[in-house]
Design a protein around this motif. Structure first.
Motif, PDB file in Angstrom:
ATOM      1  N   PHE A 128      -9.348  -5.044   3.813  1.00  0.00           N
ATOM      2  CA  PHE A 128      -9.042  -4.037   4.893  1.00  0.00           C
ATOM      3  C   PHE A 128      -9.741  -4.718   6.024  1.00  0.00           C
ATOM      4  O   PHE A 128     -10.961  -4.959   5.885  1.00  0.00           O
ATOM      5  N   LEU A 144       0.822  -1.366  -0.006  1.00  0.00           N
ATOM      6  CA  LEU A 144       0.000   0.160   0.029  1.00  0.00           C
ATOM      7  C   LEU A 144       0.997   1.262  -0.173  1.00  0.00           C
ATOM      8  O   LEU A 144       1.719   1.222   0.777  1.00  0.00           O
ATOM      9  N   THR A 145       0.599   2.180  -0.992  1.00  0.00           N
ATOM     10  CA  THR A 145       1.488   3.498  -0.955  1.00  0.00           C
ATOM     11  C   THR A 145       0.530   4.733  -1.190  1.00  0.00           C
ATOM     12  O   THR A 145      -0.239   4.738  -1.958  1.00  0.00           O
ATOM     13  N   VAL A 183      -3.492   6.672  -3.636  1.00  0.00           N
ATOM     14  CA  VAL A 183      -3.374   5.477  -2.716  1.00  0.00           C
ATOM     15  C   VAL A 183      -3.395   4.403  -3.650  1.00  0.00           C
ATOM     16  O   VAL A 183      -4.507   4.132  -4.336  1.00  0.00           O
ATOM     17  N   PHE A 242      -2.856   0.396  -3.903  1.00  0.00           N
ATOM     18  CA  PHE A 242      -3.238  -0.884  -3.258  1.00  0.00           C
ATOM     19  C   PHE A 242      -2.867  -2.077  -4.265  1.00  0.00           C
ATOM     20  O   PHE A 242      -3.769  -2.155  -5.303  1.00  0.00           O
ATOM     21  N   ARG A 243      -1.819  -2.674  -4.101  1.00  0.00           N
ATOM     22  CA  ARG A 243      -1.634  -3.762  -5.279  1.00  0.00           C
ATOM     23  C   ARG A 243      -1.808  -3.438  -6.700  1.00  0.00           C
ATOM     24  O   ARG A 243      -2.303  -3.926  -7.544  1.00  0.00           O
ATOM     25  N   SER A 261       4.447   4.287   2.788  1.00  0.00           N
ATOM     26  CA  SER A 261       4.146   2.996   2.062  1.00  0.00           C
ATOM     27  C   SER A 261       4.247   1.993   3.143  1.00  0.00           C
ATOM     28  O   SER A 261       5.001   2.206   4.233  1.00  0.00           O
ATOM     29  N   VAL A 312      -4.532  -5.886   5.193  1.00  0.00           N
ATOM     30  CA  VAL A 312      -4.094  -4.540   5.963  1.00  0.00           C
ATOM     31  C   VAL A 312      -5.080  -4.376   7.140  1.00  0.00           C
ATOM     32  O   VAL A 312      -6.452  -4.209   6.831  1.00  0.00           O
ATOM     33  N   LEU A 327      -5.915   6.330   3.625  1.00  0.00           N
ATOM     34  CA  LEU A 327      -5.207   5.335   3.183  1.00  0.00           C
ATOM     35  C   LEU A 327      -6.344   4.081   3.190  1.00  0.00           C
ATOM     36  O   LEU A 327      -6.072   3.254   2.340  1.00  0.00           O
TER      37      LEU A 327
END
Ligand code: ADP
Ligand code: ADP
Length: 227
Positions: free
Chosen positions: A83, A4-5, A60, A62-63, A25, A160, A49
């Motif tokens: 999540f 996750l960034t 944001v 994710f993958r 991240s 996450v 996030l």
């Protein structure tokens, strides 16, 4: 690549700037603490996030998917499947027993009743609260309720876990016990964690600490535990 960034995340509430270009991240299985004084933007960052709030600017990912661009419905589905979200206190549905509360995310995801109840009981057992499975939240202590809330956040086995001051409403001993239970479970499951806290002993459970001041990452990185 990180799991996750967040990049350049900016968020205002009307005239109040809450985040001013934050990068963060999280790798697979990593626990990252987001710390800093009250009002510095920690909760807002967690909400962005987790896709609960949409950032004004920034991304944001994710993958490899820019979830910031997704619809509310798509982000809600992502939260339910990938999540887990854990807040300070009071998230238990008061009309449902502990086991029913923990089973709820599985029922929403389409599991059968028996399967959901069995998984809920197993997770309550993992957090040492199997004995309150059929009690209502109002009859449970704060520590027991928060253990149930952790079980509910983990029952879908999220990739996450977003935890916003997860021990903030507990005394020191209960707080430590809940943090230890969270850390043991996420290590076993390989869950990444974004852990918002203003308390040094809680941040000490993280692999890495990001310090926010006035909506930006503090480049000195001197955290809440710094002398
Ligand atoms: P923290 O979690 O570090 O205490 P927050 O993310 O809650 O910080 O808040 C960051 C800033 O945004 C603060 O100035 C706060 O008052 C403001 N803020 C947070 N939520 C809202 C909201 N819903 N409406 C208006 N201002 C808000
Ligand atoms: P639902 O679709 O049942 O409302 P969501 O998937 O939208 O659930 O929400 C996932 C999690 O995020 C839940 O634990 C919910 O309490 C929390 N959540 C959703 N929206 C907000 C919000 N605006 N502020 C704080 N928490 C929220």
């Amino acid at each position: 690549a990180p799991l996750l960034t967040g990049t350049g995340i900016t968020k205002d509430y009307g005239a109040t700037p809450a985040l001013r270009g934050v990068d963060l991240s999280v790798a697979e299985g990593e626990i990252v603490a987001v710390t800093g004084p009250s009002g510095c933007g920690k909760s807002t960052l967690l909400h962005c996030l987790a896709g609960i709030l949409r950032a004004d600017h920034g991304s944001v990912v994710f993958r490899d998917q820019n979830i910031g661009m997704w619809s509310e419905a798509a982000r809600s589905r992502l939260r339910r499947s990938e999540f887990g979200v854990l807040f300070q206190f009071g998230q238990m549905v008061p009309e449902l027993t502990a086991a029913e509360n923990v089973a709820l995310p599985l029922l929403l995801a389409g599991s059968g009743r028996r399967e959901a109840r069995e998984a809920a009981l197993a997770w309550l057992d993992r957090f040492g609260v199997a004995d309150v499975a059929d009690q209502m939240p109002g009859a449970m202590s704060g520590g027991q309720q928060q253990r149930c809330a952790v079980a509910r956040a983990m029952v879908t086995r999220p990739r996450v876990l977003f935890a916003d001051e997860p021990t903030g409403a507990l005394d020191q001993l209960n707080g430590e016990q809940v943090m230890q239970a969270i850390v043991r479970a996420v290590r076993e499951e390989g869950t990444a964690v974004v852990l918002v806290t203003h308390e040094a002993p809680v941040a000490a459970y993280a692999d890495r600490e990001i310090v926010l001041r006035d909506g930006a990452v503090d480049p000195t990185g001197l955290g809440v535990g710094a002398p």
